[in-house]
Motif scaffolding. Structure first.
Motif, PDB file in Angstrom:
ATOM      1  N   GLU A  56       0.700  -1.027  -0.245  1.00 11.56           N
ATOM      2  CA  GLU A  56       0.054  -0.024  -0.104  1.00 11.56           C
ATOM      3  C   GLU A  56       0.678   1.205  -0.297  1.00 11.56           C
ATOM      4  OE1 GLU A  56      -2.427  -0.910   3.784  1.00 11.56           O
ATOM      5  OE2 GLU A  56      -3.985  -1.961   1.807  1.00 11.56           O
ATOM      6  N   SER A  57       2.211   0.932   0.493  1.00  7.26           N
ATOM      7  CA  SER A  57       2.770   2.561   0.327  1.00  7.26           C
ATOM      8  C   SER A  57       3.105   2.672  -0.508  1.00  7.26           C
ATOM      9  CB  SER A  57       3.776   2.450   1.938  1.00  7.26           C
ATOM     10  OG  SER A  57       4.530   1.377   1.558  1.00  7.26           O
TER      11      SER A  57
ATOM     12  N   GLY B 291      -2.500  -2.129  -5.212  1.00  9.96           N
ATOM     13  CA  GLY B 291      -3.420  -2.853  -4.899  1.00  9.96           C
ATOM     14  C   GLY B 291      -2.469  -3.956  -4.848  1.00  9.96           C
ATOM     15  N   VAL B 292      -3.541  -4.091  -4.032  1.00 10.73           N
ATOM     16  CA  VAL B 292      -3.507  -5.388  -2.649  1.00 10.73           C
ATOM     17  C   VAL B 292      -4.784  -6.006  -2.308  1.00 10.73           C
ATOM     18  CG1 VAL B 292      -2.740  -4.438  -0.730  1.00 10.73           C
ATOM     19  CG2 VAL B 292      -2.146  -7.089  -1.188  1.00 10.73           C
ATOM     20  N   GLU B 293      -5.390  -7.775  -2.038  1.00 15.01           N
ATOM     21  CA  GLU B 293      -5.841  -8.162  -1.429  1.00 15.01           C
ATOM     22  C   GLU B 293      -5.896  -8.981  -1.374  1.00 15.01           C
ATOM     23  OE1 GLU B 293     -10.708  -8.725  -3.343  1.00 15.01           O
ATOM     24  OE2 GLU B 293      -8.983  -7.563  -4.290  1.00 15.01           O
ATOM     25  N   ARG B 294      -6.551  -9.540  -0.225  1.00 12.79           N
ATOM     26  CA  ARG B 294      -6.146 -10.758   0.742  1.00 12.79           C
ATOM     27  C   ARG B 294      -7.163 -11.901   0.163  1.00 12.79           C
ATOM     28  NH1 ARG B 294      -3.633 -11.985   6.647  1.00 12.79           N
ATOM     29  NH2 ARG B 294      -3.807  -9.981   6.106  1.00 12.79           N
TER      30      ARG B 294
ATOM     31  N   GLY C  17       7.180  -5.315   0.555  1.00 15.22           N
ATOM     32  CA  GLY C  17       6.574  -5.417  -1.107  1.00 15.22           C
ATOM     33  C   GLY C  17       6.786  -5.620  -1.648  1.00 15.22           C
ATOM     34  N   THR C  18       7.800  -6.545  -1.720  1.00 14.36           N
ATOM     35  CA  THR C  18       8.811  -7.539  -3.286  1.00 14.36           C
ATOM     36  C   THR C  18       7.760  -8.391  -3.646  1.00 14.36           C
ATOM     37  OG1 THR C  18      10.943  -5.956  -2.843  1.00 14.36           O
ATOM     38  CG2 THR C  18      10.950  -8.510  -4.580  1.00 14.36           C
ATOM     39  N   VAL C  19       7.462  -8.676  -4.778  1.00 17.65           N
ATOM     40  CA  VAL C  19       7.512 -10.062  -5.340  1.00 17.65           C
ATOM     41  C   VAL C  19       8.008 -10.676  -6.614  1.00 17.65           C
ATOM     42  CG1 VAL C  19       4.600  -9.429  -5.282  1.00 17.65           C
ATOM     43  CG2 VAL C  19       6.061  -9.056  -7.607  1.00 17.65           C
TER      44      VAL C  19
ATOM     45  N   VAL D  88       0.309  -2.367 -10.892  1.00 20.23           N
ATOM     46  CA  VAL D  88       0.819  -3.269  -9.979  1.00 20.23           C
ATOM     47  C   VAL D  88      -0.826  -3.412  -8.754  1.00 20.23           C
ATOM     48  CG1 VAL D  88       2.323  -4.938  -8.731  1.00 20.23           C
ATOM     49  CG2 VAL D  88       3.088  -2.828 -10.032  1.00 20.23           C
ATOM     50  N   SER D  89      -0.866  -5.070  -8.980  1.00 20.79           N
ATOM     51  CA  SER D  89      -2.134  -4.994  -7.874  1.00 20.79           C
ATOM     52  C   SER D  89      -1.370  -6.747  -7.706  1.00 20.79           C
ATOM     53  CB  SER D  89      -3.367  -5.381  -8.656  1.00 20.79           C
ATOM     54  OG  SER D  89      -3.701  -4.486  -8.995  1.00 20.79           O
ATOM     55  N   VAL D  90      -1.841  -6.318  -6.565  1.00 23.21           N
ATOM     56  CA  VAL D  90      -1.260  -8.294  -5.564  1.00 23.21           C
ATOM     57  C   VAL D  90      -2.684  -8.983  -5.228  1.00 23.21           C
ATOM     58  CG1 VAL D  90      -0.059  -9.416  -4.250  1.00 23.21           C
ATOM     59  CG2 VAL D  90       1.007  -7.408  -5.313  1.00 23.21           C
ATOM     60  N   ILE D  91      -2.611 -10.074  -5.394  1.00 20.94           N
ATOM     61  CA  ILE D  91      -4.021 -10.329  -5.005  1.00 20.94           C
ATOM     62  C   ILE D  91      -3.197 -11.890  -3.821  1.00 20.94           C
ATOM     63  CG2 ILE D  91      -6.123 -13.071  -5.409  1.00 20.94           C
ATOM     64  CD1 ILE D  91      -6.730  -9.924  -6.611  1.00 20.94           C
TER      65      ILE D  91
END
Length: 167
Positions: A14-15, A19-22, A83-85, A159-162
């Protein structure tokens, strides 16, 4: 005191304006479909019960990759501290699918989110033994080569992370 590694990961994302969603794995395909912009390309997702939405072209041609607005890939793991993938280089084309389209959607299992970079390096031993490479992606593409900070010049601007709650 218990450290909520996935919560730290979400806050770091988020920082970075990611976008992030669990979500539960059973709802992941629907959630991926909701965040992508067509046309979309992707690679097969290795998570039980999770597949690419029908609108995502898997095994895209070079032309389909060039025209894609969104790329959807699995992340081998995430690093909460930054916050790295981590996107593995595989024959399926994970790296180009994560880098060429304007939007990247990364899918990672909550159990594959590690606390820090040291724990991430511990995950790389098998990958390097198999002579594979990993791209570490932290946030949106950005450069200040020409003065002001500009997003999306050398990779995804969005970028979005699921995060999958279960496998």
């Amino acid at each position: 005191m218990t450290i909520d590694t996935v919560g730290r990961f979400e806050r770091a994302l988020e920082s970075l304006e990611v976008g992030v969603e669990r979500v539960p794995a059973v709802d992941a395909t629907e959630r991926i479909a909701a965040v992508l912009e067509a046309p979309a390309v992707g690679v097969p997702l290795p998570f039980d019960g999770v597949s690419q939405p029908e609108s995502v072209t898997t095994r895209p041609t070079a032309g389909e990759l060039e025209d894609a607005r969104t790329g959807v890939t699995p992340a081998t793991f995430g690093i909460a501290e930054y916050g790295t993938v981590a996107i593995e280089s595989r024959a399926a084309g994970d790296e180009p699918v994560s880098l060429y389209p304007n939007q990247h959607v990364a899918v990672v299992a909550a159990s594959d989110v590690v606390a820090d970079l040291g724990a991430g390096f511990d995950r790389l031993e098998d990958c390097f033994a198999d002579r594979k490479s990993i791209v570490f992606a932290t946030g949106r593409s950005a450069t200040a080569d020409m003065g002001d900070l500009v997003h999306g010049v050398h990779g995804p601007g969005t970028v979005s992370v699921i995060v999958l709650e279960d496998r």
